[in-house]
Design a protein around this motif. Structure first.
Motif, PDB file in Angstrom:
ATOM      1  N   SER A 196       1.077  -1.276  -0.131  1.00 48.68           N
ATOM      2  CA  SER A 196      -0.395  -0.064  -0.203  1.00 48.68           C
ATOM      3  C   SER A 196       1.201   0.892  -0.013  1.00 48.68           C
ATOM      4  CB  SER A 196      -1.243  -0.139   1.155  1.00 48.68           C
ATOM      5  OG  SER A 196      -1.380   1.448   1.311  1.00 48.68           O
ATOM      6  N   PRO A 197       0.951   1.732  -0.552  1.00 44.07           N
ATOM      7  CA  PRO A 197       1.436   3.220  -1.043  1.00 44.07           C
ATOM      8  C   PRO A 197       1.084   4.679   0.212  1.00 44.07           C
ATOM      9  CG  PRO A 197       0.480   3.002  -3.447  1.00 44.07           C
ATOM     10  CD  PRO A 197       0.139   2.194  -1.875  1.00 44.07           C
ATOM     11  N   LYS A 198       0.381   4.554   1.368  1.00 43.32           N
ATOM     12  CA  LYS A 198      -0.013   5.193   1.656  1.00 43.32           C
ATOM     13  C   LYS A 198       0.369   4.530   2.712  1.00 43.32           C
ATOM     14  CE  LYS A 198      -4.508   6.260   2.297  1.00 43.32           C
ATOM     15  NZ  LYS A 198      -6.151   6.319   3.314  1.00 43.32           N
ATOM     16  N   ARG A 204       2.813   3.325   3.375  1.00 41.28           N
ATOM     17  CA  ARG A 204       4.319   3.763   2.772  1.00 41.28           C
ATOM     18  C   ARG A 204       4.568   4.575   3.087  1.00 41.28           C
ATOM     19  NH1 ARG A 204       4.322   0.436  -1.823  1.00 41.28           N
ATOM     20  NH2 ARG A 204       4.432   2.385  -3.244  1.00 41.28           N
ATOM     21  N   ARG A 205       3.992   5.460   2.458  1.00 41.88           N
ATOM     22  CA  ARG A 205       4.224   6.865   3.304  1.00 41.88           C
ATOM     23  C   ARG A 205       4.420   7.179   4.725  1.00 41.88           C
ATOM     24  NH1 ARG A 205       0.796   8.003  -0.828  1.00 41.88           N
ATOM     25  NH2 ARG A 205      -1.393   8.295   0.944  1.00 41.88           N
ATOM     26  N   ARG A 225       0.812  16.037  -1.667  1.00 42.01           N
ATOM     27  CA  ARG A 225      -0.433  15.873  -2.369  1.00 42.01           C
ATOM     28  C   ARG A 225      -1.973  16.806  -2.374  1.00 42.01           C
ATOM     29  NH1 ARG A 225      -0.451  10.387  -2.383  1.00 42.01           N
ATOM     30  NH2 ARG A 225      -2.683  10.438  -2.193  1.00 42.01           N
TER      31      ARG A 225
END
Length: 410
Positions: free
Chosen positions: A24-26, A28-29, A46
């Motif tokens: 999940s990119p979220k 990771r961020r 963003r």
């Protein structure tokens, strides 16, 4: 001479542990964010400029905000050693009820403009963390919907007194009917501050699509997809508005509100009464005499009067003057758990976070708000342990020295 040899596979195996990939990119961020400043950087990448600047900006030259943040940096802690800090208690009784942490979420206007989950994310995250959530008069979710998002949590309602008093008190009645426990009357907005970033961005509610905003949106498609495919912005307290934020504030807010009006509101509201926007010792003392349950030392996050007093600087003198007569809460400039601990040591009962919560919201919706709370909670616990205190009640003024930078000229 040391003899060298080839390592055996069995010796390498413990050293070669690969981290499981996060798909999940979220996730990771957010996992990479260690501070509120990290969340701010993610939020800036963003979120379209107009919405981000509405959150991030302040009035005129933004000196009030810069000074408030610098005041927390200009602190020396005085730790005590050889204390048992294996367990620490971060809870605080606020307005007669326990809060799991010594901070709550401050009222913020137009929150679903920053990220589509808006107030729902803030209220539900606050409920899960066991801390209060404050809905703004200018919020973009209704009083009842926020209550439903945080049905068993602590909901407070922030009131701006409008020129239309009947309409203002209708909101108060709705908040009471919905079970809100506290009314937070904000008293530092007789007119809108000059928020120049918003003026330069042509900021309107809802955001206006112009060639410039479209160009700014191209690298931020997720924000626009969410904005355009979810329920249009509605407000806790009014119908749609198509002008600028400053025009809306100046149209609605009443510059004639005085202490008699506040006493009248106190008579109408049967729950806890908090007054937000206190910026002098004299006003703090007068409000304590009036019998309010709490005051919030605040310069509105630097968004009203530029060069306003720094709340953190006022705190020690207000604490000495007011004593136990009323609770002292504080906001403006808080960007870390260490800031919160410093405020508690100097006499604040509680603190409120605004931008810190919104940076998390813009960085990752509800999960981003959870991350904000996690970061601040971790920092509070670590700071307490390093100071040698195991409960917030052990914090004392001699744990903190405010270093002088802006000294009045005599």
């Amino acid at each position: 001479m040391m003899e060298r040899r080839a390592p055996r596979p069995s010796e390498l195996r413990p050293l070669l542990k690969f981290k499981k990939p996060t798909l999940s990119p979220k996730e990771r961020r957010l996992a990479a964010a260690l501070t509120i400043e990290d969340l701010r950087a993610i939020a800036k990448r963003r979120t379209p400029k107009a919405a981000f600047d509405y959150t991030d900006g302040a009035a005129e030259e933004e000196l009030s905000l810069a000074r408030a943040r610098q005041a927390f940096r200009d602190v020396t802690f005085h730790p005590r050693i050889l204390r048992d800090v294996s367990k620490v208690d971060t809870s605080r009784t606020v307005l007669g009820t326990p809060s799991a942490l010594p901070f709550g979420i401050a009222p913020t206007g137009f929150t679903r403009m920053m990220q589509t989950e808006g107030e729902y994310a803030g209220a539900s995250a606050a409920g899960a963390a066991g801390i209060p959530y404050t809905l703004s008069t200018m919020g973009t979710a209704s009083i009842e919907d926020v209550r439903d998002a945080n049905p068993s949590g602590r909901n407070w309602f922030q009131l701006y007194m409008w020129k239309d008093r009947e309409r203002s008190m209708a909101l108060v009645d709705r908040a009471a009917a919905a079970g809100y426990e506290a009314l937070v009357v904000t008293v530092d907005v007789p007119v809108a501050g000059a928020r120049l970033r918003d003026t330069r961005n042509g900021m309107t509610i809802p955001p206006t699509l112009t060639p410039r905003t479209v160009a700014n949106a191209i690298p931020r498609p997720a924000w626009w997809i969410n904005f355009l495919t979810t329920e249009p912005l509605a407000f806790a307290s009014l119908d749609r508005w198509s002008g600028t934020v400053a025009e809306l504030l100046d149209t609605m807010f009443d510059p004639t509100v005085d202490y008699a009006d506040l006493a009248w509101i106190k008579d109408q509201w049967k729950g806890k009464l908090v007054v937000k926007g206190v910026q002098s010792v004299e006003d703090a003392s007068r409000l304590a005499e009036l019998g309010v349950d709490a005051i919030v030392l605040s310069n509105h996050g630097g968004r009203q009067l530029d060069r306003a007093p720094v709340p953190f600087h006022l705190l020690p003198e207000v604490a000495r003057e007011v004593g136990d007569a009323t609770e002292i809460h504080l906001d403006t400039g808080i960007m870390s758990g260490a800031d919160i601990v410093a405020a508690l040591a100097l006499g604040a009962r509680f603190t409120l976070i605004g931008r810190a919560y919104l940076y998390g919201l813009m960085a990752g919706g509800r999960e981003g708000v959870d991350k904000t709370i996690e970061i601040l909670s971790t920092q509070i616990e670590r700071t307490m342990r390093l100071l040698g205190v195991s409960s917030l009640d052990e914090l004392r003024p001699d744990h903190v020295t405010q270093l002088e930078r802006l000294v009045p000229r005599r």
